[in-house]
Design a protein around this motif. Structure first.
Motif, mmCIF file in Angstrom:
data_model
loop_
_atom_site.group_PDB
_atom_site.id
_atom_site.type_symbol
_atom_site.label_atom_id
_atom_site.label_comp_id
_atom_site.label_asym_id
_atom_site.label_seq_id
_atom_site.Cartn_x
_atom_site.Cartn_y
_atom_site.Cartn_z
ATOM 1 N N UNK A 1 0.806 -1.219 0.000
ATOM 2 C CA UNK A 1 0.000 0.000 0.000
ATOM 3 C C UNK A 1 0.842 1.273 0.000
ATOM 4 N N UNK A 2 1.957 1.285 0.757
ATOM 5 C CA UNK A 2 2.688 2.532 0.994
ATOM 6 C C UNK A 2 3.220 3.202 -0.270
ATOM 7 N N UNK A 3 3.811 2.460 -1.226
ATOM 8 C CA UNK A 3 4.254 3.161 -2.443
ATOM 9 C C UNK A 3 3.121 3.917 -3.125
ATOM 10 N N UNK A 4 1.936 3.286 -3.193
ATOM 11 C CA UNK A 4 0.788 3.945 -3.804
ATOM 12 C C UNK A 4 0.384 5.187 -3.016
ATOM 13 N N UNK A 5 0.446 5.116 -1.690
ATOM 14 C CA UNK A 5 0.092 6.266 -0.862
ATOM 15 C C UNK A 5 1.002 7.448 -1.157
ATOM 16 N N UNK A 6 2.308 7.220 -1.173
ATOM 17 C CA UNK A 6 3.248 8.316 -1.417
ATOM 18 C C UNK A 6 3.084 8.895 -2.824
ATOM 19 N N UNK A 7 2.880 8.019 -3.804
ATOM 20 C CA UNK A 7 2.696 8.494 -5.177
ATOM 21 C C UNK A 7 1.416 9.317 -5.295
ATOM 22 N N UNK A 8 0.329 8.842 -4.668
ATOM 23 C CA UNK A 8 -0.942 9.556 -4.760
ATOM 24 C C UNK A 8 -0.908 10.884 -4.018
ATOM 25 N N UNK A 9 -0.182 10.954 -2.912
ATOM 26 C CA UNK A 9 -0.038 12.235 -2.211
ATOM 27 C C UNK A 9 0.636 13.249 -3.133
ATOM 28 N N UNK A 10 1.704 12.814 -3.811
ATOM 29 C CA UNK A 10 2.396 13.711 -4.737
ATOM 30 C C UNK A 10 1.512 14.120 -5.909
ATOM 31 N N UNK B 1 -6.230 4.856 -11.077
ATOM 32 C CA UNK B 1 -6.022 3.847 -12.122
ATOM 33 C C UNK B 1 -4.586 3.871 -12.650
ATOM 34 N N UNK B 2 -3.894 4.994 -12.515
ATOM 35 C CA UNK B 2 -2.551 5.118 -13.096
ATOM 36 C C UNK B 2 -1.451 4.779 -12.117
ATOM 37 N N UNK B 3 -1.775 4.448 -10.872
ATOM 38 C CA UNK B 3 -0.750 4.178 -9.861
ATOM 39 C C UNK B 3 -0.768 2.712 -9.468
ATOM 40 N N UNK B 4 0.363 2.192 -8.941
ATOM 41 C CA UNK B 4 0.360 0.807 -8.454
ATOM 42 C C UNK B 4 -0.448 0.692 -7.176
ATOM 43 N N UNK B 5 -0.668 -0.555 -6.753
ATOM 44 C CA UNK B 5 -1.417 -0.771 -5.525
ATOM 45 C C UNK B 5 -2.896 -0.961 -5.773
ATOM 46 N N UNK B 6 -3.664 -1.278 -4.729
ATOM 47 C CA UNK B 6 -5.101 -1.507 -4.893
ATOM 48 C C UNK B 6 -5.837 -0.245 -5.307
ATOM 49 N N UNK C 1 -4.377 13.889 6.209
ATOM 50 C CA UNK C 1 -5.707 13.329 5.955
ATOM 51 C C UNK C 1 -5.611 12.070 5.101
ATOM 52 N N UNK C 2 -4.733 12.073 4.090
ATOM 53 C CA UNK C 2 -4.554 10.879 3.251
ATOM 54 C C UNK C 2 -4.049 9.709 4.082
ATOM 55 N N UNK C 3 -3.105 9.985 5.014
ATOM 56 C CA UNK C 3 -2.581 8.926 5.871
ATOM 57 C C UNK C 3 -3.653 8.397 6.820
ATOM 58 N N UNK C 4 -4.462 9.308 7.378
ATOM 59 C CA UNK C 4 -5.545 8.897 8.283
ATOM 60 C C UNK C 4 -6.540 8.001 7.550
ATOM 61 N N UNK C 5 -6.944 8.421 6.370
ATOM 62 C CA UNK C 5 -7.905 7.649 5.589
ATOM 63 C C UNK C 5 -7.342 6.272 5.248
ATOM 64 N N UNK C 6 -6.079 6.215 4.856
ATOM 65 C CA UNK C 6 -5.451 4.941 4.507
ATOM 66 C C UNK C 6 -5.397 4.008 5.713
ATOM 67 N N UNK C 7 -5.043 4.548 6.874
ATOM 68 C CA UNK C 7 -4.959 3.736 8.093
ATOM 69 C C UNK C 7 -6.299 3.091 8.413
ATOM 70 N N UNK C 8 -7.358 3.880 8.420
ATOM 71 C CA UNK C 8 -8.663 3.351 8.798
ATOM 72 C C UNK C 8 -9.257 2.452 7.718
#
Length: 452
Positions: A98-107, A305-310, A341-348
């Protein structure tokens, strides 16, 4: 990588934690193609090439993950990591998925909000939005071909579509009703709700695996009530602690607290994949809380759709845009507020998935027969087809009539959507090259206003 022709006769050497960590990290960056593509990558690497697990054990784990709410590919990675290296192995495997997708999506979310008004960026999204509309319709078709096996399932899908389209029924109510229909209907008509085929059965041998069909269940994977209570207690404790801290810091009505509560509910409703829960996310994030607009929701799905991960990681975009717009850390820290906020949403969103695997894994390992109690899932999956079709119509409305039905019909967007549909249904084109072509077409059309 294709199937081997001559199976090795020796069992592979034990896998160290560091070696497994490198693989899970690599997987997090290359896991494109949605759940089917991600599961195929894991099968190729772990069953065929590395032989860390046998195909029968792999499919057995996958069948369990298919029964759960949440992203099945991420849960499968968590399960396999746990089976290989205990609890921390599962946590690392699931988190790195999940984490690579999170960092890419934040950027990407920051670029979208900061520079989305620029003609080049706007042109790219002009082409991506109609592509997403076609992708959602294709998802409804793909799930429908598997789930709608008789006229009763078709009727269930139609009823769920009408409930959402005509009566704006909340998504949780649709899931609950479909589950109850499956549960009680299976007692009277079991053949109607039989889940067909699962994920297939093992058809080839790739040589002895580290965890083979006859390998005894590792000590850490054996069921015990004490361990089950521990996992459930820790999972519930983490959830309560995180939600409690947000409540203390921001109040129950604070944006971050409400995001944590809302996406906990969303995580428990993701039967049928990310496309199935998107209508619920739309109802809450757009209509109820107004964290973002309907158009931004379409843009977020295009980025997802353009990023890795679920694909469910689109919730990170929702969180970032909501945190930015709500200024959760003040107007001077918009990026940090969005990232938090993105990190909070991902955690929950993903915490329940870890609990499901770490708590339920030993129960699954205790039996290698077919899992029971699939009728509610079968009915929910059929209902989900109608829900996804409704989502496709919602996206089409926003894309083809950007100013509403009273405004101009966008011929350029319609042409891109039709071309995308042909590429998906007729030529089976992959998602990434498809999106790249649509983005280029959008850039071209947006530079020639006369064609739009």
């Amino acid at each position: 990588m294709g199937r081997v022709t001559t199976a090795p006769q020796t069992r592979p050497a034990p896998v160290g934690f560091a070696e497994a960590l490198r693989f899970w990290l690599q997987l997090g960056f290359i896991s494109f193609g949605g759940p089917a593509g991600q599961i195929a990558i894991m099968h190729t690497e772990l069953v065929e090439r590395r032989r860390w697990i046998s195909e029968q054990r792999f499919l057995h784990a996958l069948n369990y993950c298919m029964l759960l709410p949440g992203p099945e590919a991420q849960q499968l990675a968590t399960y396999l990591g746990w089976l290989l290296h205990r609890t921390w192995g599962g946590i690392v495997a699931g988190a790195l998925f999940v984490l690579p997708s999170l960092f890419i999506l934040v950027g990407l979310s920051w670029v979208y909000l900061r520079f989305g008004h620029l003609p080049v960026v706007a042109g790219l999204f002009y082409g991506l939005k109609p592509a997403v509309t076609a992708l959602v319709l294709h998802a409804a078709h793909r799930i429908g071909t598997r789930a709608l096996r008789n006229r009763w399932m078709w009727a269930l899908a139609a009823a769920s579509f009408l409930a959402l389209f005509a009566f704006d029924t909340p998504f949780p109510a649709i899931v609950l009703a479909a589950g109850l229909i499956g549960h009680f209907g299976a007692r009277r008509w079991p053949q109607v709700f039989t889940l067909g085929g699962g994920q297939g059965s093992a058809k080839a041998s790739y040589g002895p695996a580290l965890i083979d069909d006859d390998t005894p269940t590792p000590a850490h994977a054996r069921f015990s009530r004490r361990r089950l209570a521990q996992v459930l207690g820790i999972g519930l404790g983490l959830w309560l602690a995180a939600l409690g801290l947000l409540t203390i810091q921001y109040g129950w009505q604070g944006a971050l607290t409400q995001m944590g509560w809302f996406f906990t509910k969303a995580a428990l409703l993701t039967f049928g994949g990310a496309y199935a829960v998107l209508p619920y996310v739309y109802q809450g994030a757009v209509e109820q809380y107004q964290w973002l607009s309907g158009g931004q929701m379409v843009d977020g799905l295009a980025l997802g759709e353009t990023t890795p991960g679920p694909l469910i990681m689109v919730v990170a975009f929702v969180g970032f845009v909501g945190g930015w717009g709500q200024q959760v850390l003040g107007p001077e820290a918009l990026f940090l507020g969005g990232a938090l906020a993105a990190a909070v949403v991902t955690f929950f969103t993903f915490l329940p998935s870890f609990v499901f695997i770490l708590a339920g894994g030993p129960l699954v390992e205790a039996t290698h027969g077919r899992l029971g109690f699939t009728a509610p899932l079968s009915a929910i999956t059929a209902a989900v087809v109608g829900v996804i079709l409704n989502l496709a119509l919602f996206f089409a409305w926003h894309v083809f009539w950007p100013q509403g039905f009273a405004g101009r019909f966008d011929l350029g967007a319609c042409a891109i959507a039709l071309a995308t549909g042909v590429a998906l249904f007729r030529f089976k084109l992959g998602v990434l090259p498809l999106l790249a072509g649509c983005a280029g077409a959008g850039l071209l059309l947006s530079s020639l206003p006369g064609l739009r």
